[in-house]
Design an enzyme around this catalytic site. Structure first.
Site, PDB file in Angstrom:
ATOM      1  N   VAL A 278      11.740  39.159 -28.484  1.00  0.00           N
ATOM      2  CA  VAL A 278      12.650  39.586 -27.436  1.00  0.00           C
ATOM      3  C   VAL A 278      13.114  38.154 -26.893  1.00  0.00           C
ATOM      4  O   VAL A 278      12.561  37.379 -26.671  1.00  0.00           O
ATOM      5  CB  VAL A 278      12.155  40.217 -26.230  1.00  0.00           C
ATOM      6  CG1 VAL A 278      13.288  40.625 -25.391  1.00  0.00           C
ATOM      7  CG2 VAL A 278      11.686  41.673 -26.886  1.00  0.00           C
TER       8      VAL A 278
ATOM      9  N   GLN B 192      -0.335  33.525 -34.830  1.00  0.00           N
ATOM     10  CA  GLN B 192      -1.457  34.304 -34.191  1.00  0.00           C
ATOM     11  C   GLN B 192      -1.196  35.636 -34.863  1.00  0.00           C
ATOM     12  O   GLN B 192      -2.673  36.379 -35.284  1.00  0.00           O
ATOM     13  CB  GLN B 192      -1.125  34.617 -32.699  1.00  0.00           C
ATOM     14  CG  GLN B 192      -2.057  35.513 -32.130  1.00  0.00           C
ATOM     15  CD  GLN B 192      -1.818  35.501 -30.736  1.00  0.00           C
ATOM     16  OE1 GLN B 192      -2.199  34.704 -29.752  1.00  0.00           O
ATOM     17  NE2 GLN B 192      -1.004  36.331 -29.953  1.00  0.00           N
TER      18      GLN B 192
ATOM     19  N   LEU C 102       3.836  39.179 -17.267  1.00  0.00           N
ATOM     20  CA  LEU C 102       4.750  40.023 -18.175  1.00  0.00           C
ATOM     21  C   LEU C 102       5.911  39.914 -18.212  1.00  0.00           C
ATOM     22  O   LEU C 102       6.682  39.668 -17.064  1.00  0.00           O
ATOM     23  CB  LEU C 102       4.071  41.566 -17.868  1.00  0.00           C
ATOM     24  CG  LEU C 102       2.489  41.884 -17.998  1.00  0.00           C
ATOM     25  CD1 LEU C 102       2.227  43.222 -17.484  1.00  0.00           C
ATOM     26  CD2 LEU C 102       2.027  41.341 -19.422  1.00  0.00           C
ATOM     27  N   HIS C 103       6.754  40.007 -19.405  1.00  0.00           N
ATOM     28  CA  HIS C 103       8.116  39.821 -19.536  1.00  0.00           C
ATOM     29  C   HIS C 103       8.780  40.629 -20.344  1.00  0.00           C
ATOM     30  O   HIS C 103       7.981  41.389 -20.715  1.00  0.00           O
ATOM     31  CB  HIS C 103       8.619  38.433 -19.734  1.00  0.00           C
ATOM     32  CG  HIS C 103       7.813  37.749 -21.072  1.00  0.00           C
ATOM     33  ND1 HIS C 103       8.070  38.420 -22.266  1.00  0.00           N
ATOM     34  CD2 HIS C 103       6.839  36.815 -21.090  1.00  0.00           C
ATOM     35  CE1 HIS C 103       7.164  37.894 -23.143  1.00  0.00           C
ATOM     36  NE2 HIS C 103       6.673  36.907 -22.652  1.00  0.00           N
TER      37      HIS C 103
ATOM     38  N   GLY D  30      -0.980  38.352 -19.178  1.00  0.00           N
ATOM     39  CA  GLY D  30      -0.204  38.526 -18.325  1.00  0.00           C
ATOM     40  C   GLY D  30       0.941  37.818 -17.948  1.00  0.00           C
ATOM     41  O   GLY D  30       1.252  37.333 -19.022  1.00  0.00           O
TER      42      GLY D  30
ATOM     43  N   ARG E  94       5.386  31.066 -20.439  1.00  0.00           N
ATOM     44  CA  ARG E  94       5.783  29.589 -20.120  1.00  0.00           C
ATOM     45  C   ARG E  94       7.015  29.067 -19.766  1.00  0.00           C
ATOM     46  O   ARG E  94       7.298  28.137 -19.374  1.00  0.00           O
ATOM     47  CB  ARG E  94       5.178  28.796 -21.193  1.00  0.00           C
ATOM     48  CG  ARG E  94       3.573  28.763 -21.523  1.00  0.00           C
ATOM     49  CD  ARG E  94       2.851  27.922 -22.339  1.00  0.00           C
ATOM     50  NE  ARG E  94       1.749  27.888 -22.183  1.00  0.00           N
ATOM     51  CZ  ARG E  94       0.781  28.600 -22.985  1.00  0.00           C
ATOM     52  NH1 ARG E  94       1.101  29.254 -24.011  1.00  0.00           N
ATOM     53  NH2 ARG E  94      -0.652  28.352 -22.713  1.00  0.00           N
TER      54      ARG E  94
ATOM     55  N   HIS F  83       6.634  41.617 -23.505  1.00  0.00           N
ATOM     56  CA  HIS F  83       5.635  42.740 -23.403  1.00  0.00           C
ATOM     57  C   HIS F  83       6.050  43.956 -23.250  1.00  0.00           C
ATOM     58  O   HIS F  83       5.516  44.871 -23.895  1.00  0.00           O
ATOM     59  CB  HIS F  83       4.812  42.182 -22.198  1.00  0.00           C
ATOM     60  CG  HIS F  83       4.114  40.751 -22.158  1.00  0.00           C
ATOM     61  ND1 HIS F  83       4.619  39.668 -21.286  1.00  0.00           N
ATOM     62  CD2 HIS F  83       3.217  40.290 -22.921  1.00  0.00           C
ATOM     63  CE1 HIS F  83       3.803  38.637 -21.600  1.00  0.00           C
ATOM     64  NE2 HIS F  83       2.933  39.008 -22.784  1.00  0.00           N
TER      65      HIS F  83
ATOM     66  N   GLN G  14       6.097  38.971 -32.597  1.00  0.00           N
ATOM     67  CA  GLN G  14       6.172  38.080 -33.653  1.00  0.00           C
ATOM     68  C   GLN G  14       6.785  36.558 -33.120  1.00  0.00           C
ATOM     69  O   GLN G  14       6.562  35.739 -33.901  1.00  0.00           O
ATOM     70  CB  GLN G  14       7.210  38.757 -34.857  1.00  0.00           C
ATOM     71  CG  GLN G  14       6.865  39.765 -35.544  1.00  0.00           C
ATOM     72  CD  GLN G  14       7.881  40.511 -35.941  1.00  0.00           C
ATOM     73  OE1 GLN G  14       9.154  40.124 -36.176  1.00  0.00           O
ATOM     74  NE2 GLN G  14       7.638  41.390 -36.922  1.00  0.00           N
TER      75      GLN G  14
ATOM     76  N   ASP H 152       4.719  34.963 -31.565  1.00  0.00           N
ATOM     77  CA  ASP H 152       3.510  34.210 -31.984  1.00  0.00           C
ATOM     78  C   ASP H 152       3.195  34.369 -33.194  1.00  0.00           C
ATOM     79  O   ASP H 152       2.163  35.143 -33.549  1.00  0.00           O
ATOM     80  CB  ASP H 152       2.297  34.433 -31.089  1.00  0.00           C
ATOM     81  CG  ASP H 152       2.574  33.975 -29.503  1.00  0.00           C
ATOM     82  OD1 ASP H 152       2.813  32.763 -29.020  1.00  0.00           O
ATOM     83  OD2 ASP H 152       2.556  34.814 -28.624  1.00  0.00           O
TER      84      ASP H 152
HETATM   85  O1  PAF Z   1      -0.706  36.329 -27.345  1.00  0.00           O
HETATM   86  C1  PAF Z   1      -1.359  35.995 -26.120  1.00  0.00           C
HETATM   87  O2  PAF Z   1      -1.046  36.456 -25.037  1.00  0.00           O
HETATM   88  C2  PAF Z   1      -2.845  35.932 -26.313  1.00  0.00           C
HETATM   89  O3  PAF Z   1      -3.061  34.887 -27.163  1.00  0.00           O
HETATM   90  C3  PAF Z   1      -3.470  37.090 -26.484  1.00  0.00           C
HETATM   91  C4  PAF Z   1      -3.420  37.797 -27.861  1.00  0.00           C
HETATM   92  C5  PAF Z   1      -3.550  38.255 -25.404  1.00  0.00           C
HETATM   93  C6  PAF Z   1      -5.166  36.862 -26.540  1.00  0.00           C
HETATM   94  O4  PAF Z   1      -5.614  36.300 -25.343  1.00  0.00           O
END
Ligand code: PAF
Length: 286
Positions: free
Chosen positions: A174, A151, A30-31, A28, A185, A34, A146, A148
Protein backbone atom coordinates in the site's frame (compact mmCIF):
# COMPACT_ATOMS: atom_id res chain seq x y z
CA UNK A 1 -12.16 -7.82 20.40
CA UNK A 2 -10.07 -9.73 22.93
CA UNK A 3 -6.45 -9.04 23.78
CA UNK A 4 -4.05 -11.56 25.26
CA UNK A 5 -0.63 -10.88 26.71
CA UNK A 6 0.28 -14.39 27.87
CA UNK A 7 0.62 -17.62 25.96
CA UNK A 8 -1.86 -19.25 28.33
CA UNK A 9 -4.55 -16.62 27.62
CA UNK A 10 -3.84 -16.81 23.91
CA UNK A 11 -4.22 -20.60 23.79
CA UNK A 12 -7.51 -20.40 25.69
CA UNK A 13 -8.94 -17.68 23.43
CA UNK A 14 -7.68 -19.41 20.29
CA UNK A 15 -9.33 -22.68 21.35
CA UNK A 16 -12.68 -20.93 21.72
CA UNK A 17 -12.53 -19.32 18.25
CA UNK A 18 -14.58 -21.32 15.74
CA UNK A 19 -13.93 -21.52 12.00
CA UNK A 20 -10.94 -20.53 9.96
CA UNK A 21 -8.34 -18.26 11.59
CA UNK A 22 -5.98 -15.83 9.84
CA UNK A 23 -2.92 -14.48 11.62
CA UNK A 24 -1.41 -11.13 10.67
CA UNK A 25 1.94 -10.86 12.47
CA UNK A 26 3.00 -7.23 13.04
CA UNK A 27 5.37 -5.15 15.10
CA UNK A 28 2.65 -2.57 15.70
CA UNK A 29 2.79 1.11 14.65
CA UNK A 30 -0.02 0.02 12.37
CA UNK A 31 -0.70 1.87 9.12
CA UNK A 32 -2.93 1.47 6.09
CA UNK A 33 -0.74 -1.37 4.80
CA UNK A 34 -1.46 -3.45 7.90
CA UNK A 35 -5.15 -2.53 7.83
CA UNK A 36 -5.34 -3.73 4.21
CA UNK A 37 -4.10 -7.14 5.43
CA UNK A 38 -6.73 -7.28 8.19
CA UNK A 39 -9.42 -6.32 5.68
CA UNK A 40 -8.28 -8.86 3.08
CA UNK A 41 -8.26 -11.61 5.70
CA UNK A 42 -11.76 -10.69 6.84
CA UNK A 43 -13.03 -10.46 3.26
CA UNK A 44 -11.64 -13.98 2.70
CA UNK A 45 -13.91 -15.16 5.52
CA UNK A 46 -11.41 -15.68 8.37
CA UNK A 47 -11.49 -14.63 11.99
CA UNK A 48 -8.51 -12.27 12.15
CA UNK A 49 -5.88 -12.47 14.87
CA UNK A 50 -3.14 -9.86 14.99
CA UNK A 51 0.12 -10.13 16.89
CA UNK A 52 1.79 -6.93 18.01
CA UNK A 53 5.35 -7.68 19.07
CA UNK A 54 8.50 -5.66 18.43
CA UNK A 55 10.76 -8.66 18.05
CA UNK A 56 14.22 -7.99 19.50
CA UNK A 57 15.86 -10.96 17.75
CA UNK A 58 15.41 -9.42 14.30
CA UNK A 59 17.17 -6.15 15.17
CA UNK A 60 20.95 -5.72 15.00
CA UNK A 61 22.86 -4.17 17.91
CA UNK A 62 22.96 -0.69 16.32
CA UNK A 63 19.44 -0.74 14.90
CA UNK A 64 16.26 0.98 16.03
CA UNK A 65 14.78 -1.58 18.45
CA UNK A 66 14.64 0.91 21.34
CA UNK A 67 13.16 3.77 19.38
CA UNK A 68 10.80 1.66 17.23
CA UNK A 69 7.35 3.33 17.60
CA UNK A 70 4.96 1.57 20.02
CA UNK A 71 1.62 3.46 19.92
CA UNK A 72 -0.34 0.63 21.57
CA UNK A 73 -3.67 2.39 22.22
CA UNK A 74 -3.78 3.68 18.63
CA UNK A 75 -2.93 0.20 17.32
CA UNK A 76 -5.67 -1.46 19.36
CA UNK A 77 -8.17 1.13 18.11
CA UNK A 78 -7.11 0.41 14.49
CA UNK A 79 -7.59 -3.34 15.07
CA UNK A 80 -10.98 -2.82 16.68
CA UNK A 81 -12.06 -0.55 13.81
CA UNK A 82 -10.95 -3.13 11.22
CA UNK A 83 -13.03 -5.88 12.84
CA UNK A 84 -10.09 -7.88 14.20
CA UNK A 85 -11.18 -10.75 16.47
CA UNK A 86 -8.22 -10.80 18.82
CA UNK A 87 -4.82 -9.23 19.46
CA UNK A 88 -1.86 -11.05 20.98
CA UNK A 89 0.59 -8.53 22.46
CA UNK A 90 3.12 -10.46 24.51
CA UNK A 91 6.13 -9.14 26.40
CA UNK A 92 9.64 -10.09 25.32
CA UNK A 93 9.94 -12.53 28.25
CA UNK A 94 6.68 -14.24 27.27
CA UNK A 95 8.03 -14.98 23.79
CA UNK A 96 11.62 -15.62 24.85
CA UNK A 97 11.50 -16.92 28.45
CA UNK A 98 14.86 -16.20 30.10
CA UNK A 99 17.06 -19.26 30.17
CA UNK A 100 15.24 -21.02 27.32
CA UNK A 101 17.70 -22.38 24.75
CA UNK A 102 17.51 -20.63 21.40
CA UNK A 103 16.33 -22.51 18.31
CA UNK A 104 17.26 -21.22 14.87
CA UNK A 105 15.24 -21.69 11.71
CA UNK A 106 16.73 -20.29 8.55
CA UNK A 107 16.54 -20.39 4.77
CA UNK A 108 20.24 -19.86 3.99
CA UNK A 109 19.93 -19.29 0.23
CA UNK A 110 17.59 -16.38 0.79
CA UNK A 111 18.53 -15.19 4.27
CA UNK A 112 22.13 -14.15 3.69
CA UNK A 113 21.69 -11.92 0.64
CA UNK A 114 20.33 -8.37 0.19
CA UNK A 115 18.61 -7.48 3.52
CA UNK A 116 20.39 -10.42 5.16
CA UNK A 117 23.81 -9.19 4.00
CA UNK A 118 23.11 -5.70 5.39
CA UNK A 119 21.35 -6.92 8.53
CA UNK A 120 23.15 -10.10 9.66
CA UNK A 121 20.87 -12.38 11.66
CA UNK A 122 17.76 -10.40 10.76
CA UNK A 123 15.94 -13.22 8.97
CA UNK A 124 16.89 -15.81 11.59
CA UNK A 125 15.09 -13.54 14.06
CA UNK A 126 12.11 -13.16 11.73
CA UNK A 127 11.83 -16.92 11.09
CA UNK A 128 12.19 -17.72 14.77
CA UNK A 129 9.38 -15.41 15.85
CA UNK A 130 7.09 -16.21 12.92
CA UNK A 131 7.51 -19.98 13.44
CA UNK A 132 6.79 -19.47 17.13
CA UNK A 133 3.70 -17.33 16.44
CA UNK A 134 2.45 -19.98 14.02
CA UNK A 135 2.86 -22.64 16.73
CA UNK A 136 1.13 -20.51 19.34
CA UNK A 137 -1.79 -19.22 17.25
CA UNK A 138 -2.10 -22.24 14.92
CA UNK A 139 -3.66 -20.16 12.14
CA UNK A 140 -5.04 -21.70 8.97
CA UNK A 141 -3.58 -18.85 6.94
CA UNK A 142 -1.20 -15.93 7.52
CA UNK A 143 -1.12 -12.63 5.66
CA UNK A 144 2.05 -10.65 4.88
CA UNK A 145 2.73 -7.52 2.84
CA UNK A 146 4.75 -7.71 -0.37
CA UNK A 147 6.56 -4.56 0.75
CA UNK A 148 8.90 -6.90 2.67
CA UNK A 149 9.40 -8.99 -0.44
CA UNK A 150 12.42 -10.99 0.73
CA UNK A 151 10.74 -11.70 4.08
CA UNK A 152 7.66 -12.99 2.26
CA UNK A 153 9.76 -15.32 0.06
CA UNK A 154 11.60 -16.62 3.14
CA UNK A 155 8.42 -17.29 5.09
CA UNK A 156 6.93 -19.09 2.08
CA UNK A 157 10.09 -21.22 1.82
CA UNK A 158 10.11 -21.93 5.57
CA UNK A 159 6.47 -23.05 5.68
CA UNK A 160 6.86 -25.17 2.54
CA UNK A 161 10.10 -26.88 3.51
CA UNK A 162 9.06 -27.55 7.11
CA UNK A 163 5.53 -28.56 6.03
CA UNK A 164 3.94 -26.05 8.39
CA UNK A 165 0.16 -26.31 8.06
CA UNK A 166 -0.28 -22.60 7.33
CA UNK A 167 -1.14 -21.08 3.97
CA UNK A 168 0.80 -17.89 3.24
CA UNK A 169 -0.92 -15.01 1.47
CA UNK A 170 1.15 -12.10 0.14
CA UNK A 171 -0.73 -8.85 -0.43
CA UNK A 172 0.22 -5.82 -2.53
CA UNK A 173 2.17 -2.92 -1.05
CA UNK A 174 0.00 0.00 0.00
CA UNK A 175 1.45 3.36 -1.06
CA UNK A 176 0.91 6.97 -0.15
CA UNK A 177 -0.58 9.04 -3.02
CA UNK A 178 2.86 10.02 -4.38
CA UNK A 179 4.16 6.46 -4.23
CA UNK A 180 6.02 6.16 -0.92
CA UNK A 181 5.43 2.63 0.41
CA UNK A 182 3.63 2.61 3.76
CA UNK A 183 6.04 1.67 6.51
CA UNK A 184 6.12 2.12 10.27
CA UNK A 185 9.57 3.65 9.79
CA UNK A 186 8.13 6.51 7.69
CA UNK A 187 7.29 8.06 11.08
CA UNK A 188 11.01 8.85 11.46
CA UNK A 189 11.08 11.01 8.29
CA UNK A 190 11.05 14.82 8.34
CA UNK A 191 8.94 16.56 5.66
CA UNK A 192 12.07 17.12 3.56
CA UNK A 193 13.22 13.51 3.95
CA UNK A 194 9.75 12.29 2.99
CA UNK A 195 10.09 14.27 -0.26
CA UNK A 196 13.56 12.82 -0.85
CA UNK A 197 12.30 9.29 -0.12
CA UNK A 198 9.96 9.49 -3.12
CA UNK A 199 13.08 8.81 -5.21
CA UNK A 200 12.79 5.17 -4.13
CA UNK A 201 9.45 4.79 -5.89
CA UNK A 202 10.82 6.75 -8.88
CA UNK A 203 13.83 4.45 -9.14
CA UNK A 204 11.52 1.41 -9.19
CA UNK A 205 9.36 3.12 -11.82
CA UNK A 206 12.51 3.74 -13.86
CA UNK A 207 13.35 0.01 -13.69
CA UNK A 208 9.79 -0.87 -14.74
CA UNK A 209 9.95 1.47 -17.73
CA UNK A 210 13.34 0.23 -18.86
CA UNK A 211 12.36 -3.44 -18.63
CA UNK A 212 8.73 -3.32 -19.75
CA UNK A 213 8.62 -0.41 -22.24
CA UNK A 214 12.23 -0.12 -23.50
CA UNK A 215 12.80 -3.89 -23.33
CA UNK A 216 16.17 -3.47 -21.69
CA UNK A 217 17.70 -6.91 -21.08
CA UNK A 218 20.93 -6.03 -19.31
CA UNK A 219 20.38 -5.99 -15.51
CA UNK A 220 23.43 -3.78 -14.95
CA UNK A 221 21.94 -1.05 -17.16
CA UNK A 222 18.71 -1.13 -15.15
CA UNK A 223 20.54 -1.21 -11.81
CA UNK A 224 22.79 1.75 -12.76
CA UNK A 225 19.73 3.77 -13.76
CA UNK A 226 17.99 2.97 -10.44
CA UNK A 227 21.08 3.91 -8.45
CA UNK A 228 21.45 7.14 -10.36
CA UNK A 229 17.88 8.22 -9.48
CA UNK A 230 18.51 7.46 -5.80
CA UNK A 231 21.91 9.16 -5.57
CA UNK A 232 20.74 12.22 -7.50
CA UNK A 233 18.19 12.75 -4.71
CA UNK A 234 20.81 12.43 -1.97
CA UNK A 235 19.96 8.88 -0.85
CA UNK A 236 22.66 6.46 0.27
CA UNK A 237 22.13 3.20 -1.58
CA UNK A 238 22.56 -0.15 0.20
CA UNK A 239 21.38 -1.96 -2.92
CA UNK A 240 19.27 -1.29 -6.00
CA UNK A 241 19.10 -4.51 -7.98
CA UNK A 242 17.06 -6.59 -10.38
CA UNK A 243 16.70 -10.24 -9.37
CA UNK A 244 14.74 -13.35 -10.25
CA UNK A 245 11.44 -12.97 -8.41
CA UNK A 246 11.52 -16.34 -6.62
CA UNK A 247 15.04 -17.15 -5.42
CA UNK A 248 16.23 -13.52 -5.65
CA UNK A 249 19.31 -14.77 -7.53
CA UNK A 250 21.31 -12.35 -9.71
CA UNK A 251 20.44 -12.46 -13.41
CA UNK A 252 22.81 -12.67 -16.38
CA UNK A 253 20.07 -11.29 -18.60
CA UNK A 254 16.47 -10.27 -18.11
CA UNK A 255 14.84 -13.00 -20.18
CA UNK A 256 11.23 -12.59 -21.33
CA UNK A 257 10.32 -16.21 -20.61
CA UNK A 258 7.23 -15.39 -18.65
CA UNK A 259 9.20 -15.49 -15.37
CA UNK A 260 8.83 -12.35 -13.36
CA UNK A 261 11.77 -10.39 -12.11
CA UNK A 262 11.78 -8.02 -9.18
CA UNK A 263 13.53 -4.71 -8.62
CA UNK A 264 14.56 -4.27 -4.99
CA UNK A 265 15.88 -1.17 -3.23
CA UNK A 266 17.28 -0.46 0.21
CA UNK A 267 18.41 3.11 0.74
CA UNK A 268 18.99 5.58 3.54
CA UNK A 269 17.52 9.03 3.82
CA UNK A 270 19.60 10.59 6.58
CA UNK A 271 19.71 7.78 9.14
CA UNK A 272 16.34 6.31 8.14
CA UNK A 273 16.71 3.08 6.18
CA UNK A 274 13.84 2.24 3.82
CA UNK A 275 13.16 -0.73 1.55
CA UNK A 276 10.80 -1.16 -1.37
CA UNK A 277 10.37 -3.32 -4.45
CA UNK A 278 8.40 -3.74 -7.65
CA UNK A 279 7.70 -6.89 -9.66
CA UNK A 280 8.54 -6.38 -13.35
CA UNK A 281 7.11 -8.32 -16.27
CA UNK A 282 9.53 -8.43 -19.22
CA UNK A 283 7.43 -8.53 -22.41
CA UNK A 284 7.59 -11.78 -24.39
CA UNK A 285 7.85 -10.73 -28.04
CA UNK A 286 11.34 -9.30 -28.50
O1 PAF B 1 7.16 -7.59 8.99
C1 PAF B 1 7.18 -7.43 10.21
O2 PAF B 1 6.57 -6.54 10.77
C2 PAF B 1 8.00 -8.42 11.07
O3 PAF B 1 9.17 -8.79 10.43
C3 PAF B 1 7.19 -9.64 11.50
C4 PAF B 1 6.77 -10.50 10.32
C5 PAF B 1 5.96 -9.21 12.28
C6 PAF B 1 8.04 -10.53 12.43
O4 PAF B 1 8.42 -9.84 13.58
Amino acid sequence: MWTATTVEELRRLRASTPGSVALVPTMGALHAGHVSLFEAARADGHAVMVSIFVNPTQFGPNEDFDRYPRPLEQDLAACRHAGVTGVFRPTVDEIYPPGQLECLVTVPVLADILEGAHRPGHFAGVCRVVAKLFNLVQPDVAYFGQKDYQQLRIIEAMTQDLAMPVRIVGRPTVREPQGLAMSSRNAYLTAEQRRQALAIYRSLGKAKNLVEADRERDPSVVESAMQWVLRENGLQVDYAVVRDARALAPLQRIEPRGLDVVALVAARVGNVRLIDNMVLKPPMNT
